[in-house]
Design an enzyme around this catalytic site. Structure first.
Site, PDB file in Angstrom:
ATOM      1  N   ASN A  56      -2.466  29.996  19.700  1.00  0.00           N
ATOM      2  CA  ASN A  56      -2.142  28.660  20.649  1.00  0.00           C
ATOM      3  C   ASN A  56      -2.333  27.388  19.730  1.00  0.00           C
ATOM      4  OD1 ASN A  56      -5.036  29.211  21.048  1.00  0.00           O
ATOM      5  ND2 ASN A  56      -5.083  27.509  22.157  1.00  0.00           N
ATOM      6  N   CYS A  90       2.282  25.567  23.659  1.00  0.00           N
ATOM      7  CA  CYS A  90       2.022  26.987  23.201  1.00  0.00           C
ATOM      8  C   CYS A  90       2.493  28.052  24.251  1.00  0.00           C
ATOM      9  CB  CYS A  90       0.393  26.960  23.033  1.00  0.00           C
ATOM     10  SG  CYS A  90      -0.578  26.591  24.540  1.00  0.00           S
ATOM     11  N   SER A 125      -9.421  14.547  15.996  1.00  0.00           N
ATOM     12  CA  SER A 125     -10.833  14.934  16.372  1.00  0.00           C
ATOM     13  C   SER A 125     -10.716  16.183  17.309  1.00  0.00           C
ATOM     14  CB  SER A 125     -11.646  13.821  16.759  1.00  0.00           C
ATOM     15  OG  SER A 125     -11.302  13.591  18.055  1.00  0.00           O
ATOM     16  N   GLY A 126      -9.500  16.456  17.675  1.00  0.00           N
ATOM     17  CA  GLY A 126      -9.440  17.675  18.681  1.00  0.00           C
ATOM     18  C   GLY A 126      -9.253  18.845  17.926  1.00  0.00           C
ATOM     19  N   TYR A 127      -8.901  19.944  18.502  1.00  0.00           N
ATOM     20  CA  TYR A 127      -8.756  21.427  17.928  1.00  0.00           C
ATOM     21  C   TYR A 127      -7.470  21.194  17.385  1.00  0.00           C
ATOM     22  CZ  TYR A 127     -12.771  22.889  20.852  1.00  0.00           C
ATOM     23  OH  TYR A 127     -14.011  22.832  21.172  1.00  0.00           O
ATOM     24  N   THR A 128      -6.409  20.786  17.829  1.00  0.00           N
ATOM     25  CA  THR A 128      -5.139  20.659  17.284  1.00  0.00           C
ATOM     26  C   THR A 128      -5.027  19.844  15.917  1.00  0.00           C
ATOM     27  OG1 THR A 128      -3.853  21.028  19.313  1.00  0.00           O
ATOM     28  CG2 THR A 128      -2.797  20.171  17.422  1.00  0.00           C
TER      29      THR A 128
END
Lengths: 341, 54
Positions: A308, A147, A10-13
């Site tokens: 990133n 990153c 559910s995170g950005y990554t």
């Protein structure tokens, strides 16, 4: 088709991993976990995937066996739950910092606590294709690089490999997505908007993997948050052991990266975009590297830029997996970014 | 093929390239001038002459 699941999606990554894998010609997504969002549609957390992804989040307890597990969990969880994940998949790609370092004492020094399974550190291959391509072939445990570390290592590696650096001072400017999607006092809009904030002038944890990858501790590192969502710009002040003509520098970088699919040398003599810029790389897996020699000193400024969440996380992880599974290295990663954006 | 005098890149030349022709380097973007054709040799185009023909 390779069946892959994402733990902590559910995170950005996780969102960028989904975006890549949904269009990957050799990988299909089996399951995506989120404890907080179990039962909800994946597109509710990643609205760019509406009508593209029909999956719902599941709890980690409901994971089924698959071929590959991508671990996008907060630092510390992968090492504590390793046996649970190893029982589910033959190949693990960990995007946290848990298995990036080879040495347990170094891990404790930089992360402030002991490693949960130090005997397993050597089982993971650092996921930076440009340095570890041969070790990645056939690898079943991959630790994707950090990153900021990726931007720094890719900028400096060709010079360190030729023992040309006396010391280097690196300043990275980073976007807000690096801090993840959990709100904090720092990310509160009035505090974050318009910011130019030194958040780690010394002692950044990524230095540990930078030193390890470059085999040298004469690299110093500071990080600054700026008004940007995605992206890193690393400005590396390199103090050379001997003078280098500009053409020599070109040759060193061309020899190192000329055949790399995701590194571009960017140093143009005119125009607007003469050096690497993170803005042009948003959503792409490229790392752009450029340089300029200071004619009045032994300083060479090497500049690198990347997204990133892509070359610094999800894109790097998929590139490493492609190599490990003997798939075309660029599969799923061809998006060239946007201009203008 | 000729070498860029600025960055050392291999610069491809058209078969019918003529002396004095301006050619951009694909790597560093330098404006180059074909100084000689046999063998081909490139030099940096003088800035004042970059607008030839205008």
């Amino acid at each position: 088709m390779i069946r892959a699941s994402i733990v902590g999606g559910s995170g950005y990554t996780g969102g960028d991993l989904l975006r890549i894998l949904l269009f990957h010609p050799y990988i299909e997504i089996a399951q995506v976990t989120s404890e907080r969002q179990a039962g909800r549609f994946v597109a509710s957390a990643h609205p760019n995937l509406r009508k593209i992804c029909k999956l719902k989040f599941v709890a980690a307890a409901d994971l089924q066996p698959c071929d590959v597990l991508f671990l996008c969990l907060p630092h510390g969880q992968a090492m504590r739950r390793l046996s649970e994940f190893e029982a589910l998949a033959g190949t693990l790609v960990d995007l946290s910092a848990d298995f990036r370092l080879d040495d347990a004492a170094e891990f404790e020094k930089w992360y402030g606590h002991a490693h949960a399974c130090p005997q397993r550190l050597g089982d993971f291959v650092y996921g930076l294709a440009e340095l570890q391509r041969e070790r990645l072939r056939g690898a079943r445990r991959i630790a994707s690089g950090g990153c900021n570390a990726t931007a720094t290592i890719l900028a400096l590696h060709p010079l360190f490999a030729k023992d040309l650096i006396e010391s280097a001072v690196v300043e990275v400017k980073t976007g807000s997505s690096e801090a993840g999607n959990t709100a904090s006092e720092n990310s509160h809009h009035p505090e974050r908007s318009g910011v130019v904030r030194s958040y780690k002038p010394t002692g950044h944890r990524h230095l540990a993997e930078i030193h390890q990858a470059l085999g040298n501790t004469e690299v110093h590192f500071s990080a600054t948050s700026i008004e940007m969502v995605r992206g890193i710009l690393a400005t590396c002040h390199v103090f050379l052991r001997r003078d280098l003509a500009e053409k020599e520098v070109w040759k060193i970088y061309r020899d190192a990266y000329g055949s790399e699919p995701f590194i571009r040398l960017v140093k143009e003599r005119s125009g607007v975009h003469r050096y690497p810029e993170p803005k042009l790389l948003a959503g792409s897996n490229y790392c752009d590297v450029g340089f300029e020699r200071d004619p009045h000193s032994n300083r060479l400024v090497v500049i690198s830029a990347l997204d990133n969440l892509m070359k610094g996380a999800a894109g790097q992880a998929v590139q490493a997996l492609n190599i490990a599974q003997q798939l075309p290295e660029s599969a799923g990663l061809e998006f060239p970014g946007l201009h203008p954006v | 093929m000729a070498e860029c005098p600025v960055c050392g890149a291999d610069v491809e030349l058209e078969d019918d390239a003529v002396q004095g022709e301006l050619i951009p380097c694909p790597d560093c973007g330098s404006e180059l001038e074909l100084l000689e054709t046999e063998p081909p040799k490139l030099g940096e185009a003088p800035e004042a002459e970059e607008d030839w023909g205008e």
